[in-house]
Every structure is written in C-alpha cells, then in structure tokens.
Design a protein around this motif. Structure first.
Motif, PDB file in Angstrom:
ATOM      1  N   GLN A  33     -18.875 -67.066  63.226  1.00 30.43           N
ATOM      2  CA  GLN A  33     -18.287 -66.133  64.189  1.00 30.43           C
ATOM      3  C   GLN A  33     -17.242 -65.234  63.536  1.00 30.43           C
ATOM      4  OE1 GLN A  33     -19.178 -65.457  67.332  1.00 30.43           O
ATOM      5  NE2 GLN A  33     -17.601 -63.875  67.350  1.00 30.43           N
ATOM      6  N   LEU A  34     -16.426 -65.854  62.681  1.00 34.12           N
ATOM      7  CA  LEU A  34     -15.373 -65.091  62.011  1.00 34.12           C
ATOM      8  C   LEU A  34     -15.978 -64.015  61.116  1.00 34.12           C
ATOM      9  CD1 LEU A  34     -12.345 -65.589  62.338  1.00 34.12           C
ATOM     10  CD2 LEU A  34     -12.340 -66.531  60.024  1.00 34.12           C
ATOM     11  N   VAL A  35     -16.978 -64.402  60.361  1.00 30.54           N
ATOM     12  CA  VAL A  35     -17.637 -63.450  59.464  1.00 30.54           C
ATOM     13  C   VAL A  35     -18.292 -62.331  60.265  1.00 30.54           C
ATOM     14  CG1 VAL A  35     -19.475 -63.160  57.787  1.00 30.54           C
ATOM     15  CG2 VAL A  35     -18.026 -65.194  57.688  1.00 30.54           C
ATOM     16  N   ALA A  36     -18.879 -62.684  61.386  1.00 34.82           N
ATOM     17  CA  ALA A  36     -19.526 -61.675  62.225  1.00 34.82           C
ATOM     18  C   ALA A  36     -18.500 -60.660  62.711  1.00 34.82           C
ATOM     19  CB  ALA A  36     -20.221 -62.344  63.405  1.00 34.82           C
ATOM     20  N   GLU A  37     -17.360 -61.153  63.172  1.00 36.34           N
ATOM     21  CA  GLU A  37     -16.333 -60.244  63.684  1.00 36.34           C
ATOM     22  C   GLU A  37     -15.825 -59.326  62.591  1.00 36.34           C
ATOM     23  OE1 GLU A  37     -13.417 -62.774  65.528  1.00 36.34           O
ATOM     24  OE2 GLU A  37     -14.884 -63.468  67.017  1.00 36.34           O
TER      25      GLU A  37
ATOM     26  N   ALA B  66     -15.897 -53.854  60.239  1.00 38.01           N
ATOM     27  CA  ALA B  66     -16.145 -52.978  59.094  1.00 38.01           C
ATOM     28  C   ALA B  66     -17.227 -51.946  59.400  1.00 38.01           C
ATOM     29  CB  ALA B  66     -16.538 -53.812  57.883  1.00 38.01           C
ATOM     30  N   GLY B  67     -17.832 -52.060  60.597  1.00 36.63           N
ATOM     31  CA  GLY B  67     -18.821 -51.056  60.985  1.00 36.63           C
ATOM     32  C   GLY B  67     -20.255 -51.412  60.681  1.00 36.63           C
ATOM     33  N   ILE B  68     -20.540 -52.695  60.602  1.00 35.99           N
ATOM     34  CA  ILE B  68     -21.910 -53.108  60.298  1.00 35.99           C
ATOM     35  C   ILE B  68     -22.864 -52.702  61.439  1.00 35.99           C
ATOM     36  CG2 ILE B  68     -22.116 -55.407  61.390  1.00 35.99           C
ATOM     37  CD1 ILE B  68     -22.869 -54.572  57.703  1.00 35.99           C
ATOM     38  N   ASN B  69     -24.134 -52.483  61.099  1.00 33.51           N
ATOM     39  CA  ASN B  69     -25.095 -52.043  62.103  1.00 33.51           C
ATOM     40  C   ASN B  69     -25.976 -53.157  62.645  1.00 33.51           C
ATOM     41  OD1 ASN B  69     -25.025 -49.384  60.028  1.00 33.51           O
ATOM     42  ND2 ASN B  69     -24.820 -48.996  62.212  1.00 33.51           N
TER      43      ASN B  69
ATOM     44  N   GLY C  84     -24.741 -53.532  71.596  1.00 34.61           N
ATOM     45  CA  GLY C  84     -25.147 -52.439  70.729  1.00 34.61           C
ATOM     46  C   GLY C  84     -25.239 -52.840  69.269  1.00 34.61           C
ATOM     47  N   ILE C  85     -24.746 -54.013  68.924  1.00 33.57           N
ATOM     48  CA  ILE C  85     -24.922 -54.518  67.565  1.00 33.57           C
ATOM     49  C   ILE C  85     -26.062 -55.530  67.602  1.00 33.57           C
ATOM     50  CG2 ILE C  85     -23.885 -55.707  65.599  1.00 33.57           C
ATOM     51  CD1 ILE C  85     -22.330 -53.277  66.123  1.00 33.57           C
TER      52      ILE C  85
END
Lengths: 192, 192
Positions: B140-144, B149-152, B167-168
């Motif tokens: 979860q932390l890595v996802a946030e 950082a603007g990952i798609n 939207g992600i």
DNA sequence: TTGTGTGAATCCCTTCACAGCG
DNA sequence: CGCTGTGAAGGGATTCACACAA
C-alpha cells in the motif's frame, strides 16, 4: 480477502464493511453469500468466525491439496518459496523439469525429477493440481500428460490457451496480458 | 492471443477460427472487434496483418512503456528475466528494493536502488507503470508513493486490495487466489 | 457462396428496495 | 432499530439471425 478476516470470537461484520474492503457493494456481498446459504444474523451482520469457516469449506480450503510443480525456473522457484502457499493448504509434493542440469538438484526436501516421470508422479502422489511454469512451447504437452494422469486442475503460467477436456478447470496467469490490460486502459483513458 | 497471429502478408482469418483459438464464439469475436470499428472483409474474414496492427494500436502496444520494478525478490527476478517483457514493449527502467543487501547490486545494466528513491525515479524516468513484487505489508505504501509520483498504472503481485484514487488502473495477480479458484471449482464439481 | 456487421432477443449479473427477523 | 435475505427491476453482455458486401 480471506486473510483479512481474523479470528475474533463473537465479533460480527456487516455486508457494508465487507463491501468496503473488497471494493464492491453491500448488496453484492449479500447476494454472493446467500448463494451458498444464509449464515448472517439480521440486525447484526455475519459472525466472523462462522463466515471464515464456511468460506473455507466452500472454497475447499479445509483440506490439503497436493501440487506438482512443473518447471524449476525462476517462476517455479518464486512459487516454491512463496510462504503463503503451504500456509493455505497447498503442498508441493514434487518438482519436475526438463533441463538435465537441474534434474537431481534438491529444493528443500524435494529432488527435481525429469519430465518423463510427471505422469507416474501425479498418479503415485495423488496430486490434484499442477502448476505449469514452463515455456509456452512445452505447456500443451505437459497439460495433456497431466490430464492423462488424472489431474484435477491446472494453474498455467505459460502464455498459451491450453486445450484440455471439459471439466478440467484451468486458471491462467499471463503476465504480459496483465500489462497489456494496463496499457489498454491507460491508452483508452487518455483518448477521452 | 496476439502472439498466435503471425505475419503472413495477405492471409485472412475468420471469426470462427479466432473463436476456436480463444475458447469463445464467432459472434463474440465479431461483436468485440466491431466495437473498435469494422475492419473485416465480408465473405473473407480479417486480414491477419491489418488485425494485428489495429490491435497493437488499440492496446497501446505501438509504444514503449517504461516500467519500474519494485521488489528484487524471486518474483521480481522472474519478471525481470522474462523475455517476452521487453519484446512486447515493456522496458524496465529502474529496480527498487528495501533490502540493504540488495541495494547496489546490478541486474543487467541496472543498479538496484533504495525504496526511498522510488518517487524521484518515477518522475525522472517518466515511468508509466510500476510492478509491485513486494510483501503485502509494504504494498500500500509503495502504491501511494507511486501514485504521488504520477504513475499511470500498477501491476500488483501482493495479496492485498490496494486503495488508489479512481482513474489509476490496477491489475492484481494473486497466486493463492488462483489456486483457491481451482480448488473451489474442483470441490464444486465433485459435489454435483 | 462465404463470412462480416448488427439489430433483436436472451441471458446473466448487478442494483434496488423492502419485508421480516433478531 | 439495524441489517440480512430476496424478489423485482435494470443494465450490460452474449447469442441469434439475417441483410448485405465481396
């Protein structure tokens, strides 16, 4: 989702709470659960303990499933080392590979066996599941061999649609397809 | 399924043939394809070349997607070595891990970076996708961090339901769930 | 003639809404 | 009251069936 339900004697959980955890709706949770019987208490919710036990039985997790791992490459080793595996009732009872350099090596207690022995191993060990962590070119052959040996289900990591008889469940994990699903959604979203 | 469509200049394929390969129906194939336009020829079928090209564009495979791999464990290494990866337009541009013993090691041309650098790496390298091959507790932390950082898009191997903004897109690969799906089907079938 | 593209019919799954039980 | 269990309604996807283009 099962892993998030702790043993909390007497505690209950509502369909609403379950829905939030599972990214779904309360109505959906109730409909799904009612499909297997009605084990909630009106006005209260579902007993966490009872829910866990019932789901274990429904999912067949109240027993140990002997698994044969086919392919001792990186995916195979990742699976083999995956701690949740055994913890959830899946026991790797044999490892098979076609690479002569790998045959005979030990992974934990198990010695890697040649592919030729796959059929007899499945029969002797009464394996119910095979995990195919082999190249696409080998997957169909291994699947057929496993079916002949009487396997009950296949988890397939090879990027091919296996042709197996009706009634043999196959679950596919195709890493590239997952990435393609993402790039499709991103592409799609950026066009609206 | 894309990989089964070879470059055979001029050759055509019918919805019927495609259906057999994909374990579906001809009507289904036609409906799905018509959703993106009508590029079949009546009485003939679909031009294999044109079909491939159109699908590539629809799926966003006509571009290279820079990917950051988070987690240099076994799953991470299996993915990193997976040859189809790069071949299909996914380029691993950075590897990140939290284990100090792994940080600094080289995988191919890439040096494993500390997790603290994840956010800046995504930004600097304009990564569009992250692959989470980390323990459930860290996911979860890595996802946030990645979302910040603007990952798609996120390909998640950790057995948790990630909470990310709408939207992600997130694709989940949960190995234990796949096995549970099999044991459920087998259990179910044996009760009828 | 063959096989696509597509309205129409159908099926299935999700959502709604609420009676009824604790 | 609160929340389940479930018929009914709704909606989306699959299947049917056929006009029509090559």
């Amino acid at each position: 989702m099962l892993e998030s339900i702790q043993d909390d004697g007497g505690v209950t959980v509502s369909s609403e709470q379950l829905a939030r955890r599972g990214h779904t709706t309360a109505a959906q949770v109730r409909k799904d659960l009612s499909h297997f019987g009605s084990f909630g208490k009106r006005g209260l919710g579902y007993s966490v303990d009872e829910l866990r036990d019932r789901l274990r039985i429904i999912l067949g997790l109240d027993q140990v499933w002997p698994v044969v791992l086919v392919g001792a490459g990186r995916i195979g080793s990742a699976l083999f080392e995956y701690p949740d595996f055994k913890r959830r009732g899946y026991e790797c009872v044999a490892i098979v590979d076609s690479n002569p350099e790998k045959i005979g090596r030990k992974w934990g207690e198990l010695v890697i066996q040649p592919t030729a022995k796959l059929e007899s191993l499945i029969k002797e060990l009464c394996a119910t599941l095979v995990i195919l962590a082999v190249p696409a070119s080998a997957a169909q052959l291994v699947a057929e061999c496993s079916v002949n040996a009487g396997i009950n289900g296949i988890l397939n990591f090879a990027p091919v649609q296996l042709q197996v008889p009706d009634g043999i469940p196959v679950e596919n994990v195709n890493l590239v397809m997952e990435l393609e699903a993402l790039s499709f959604q991103i592409t799609r979203a950026s066009k609206t």
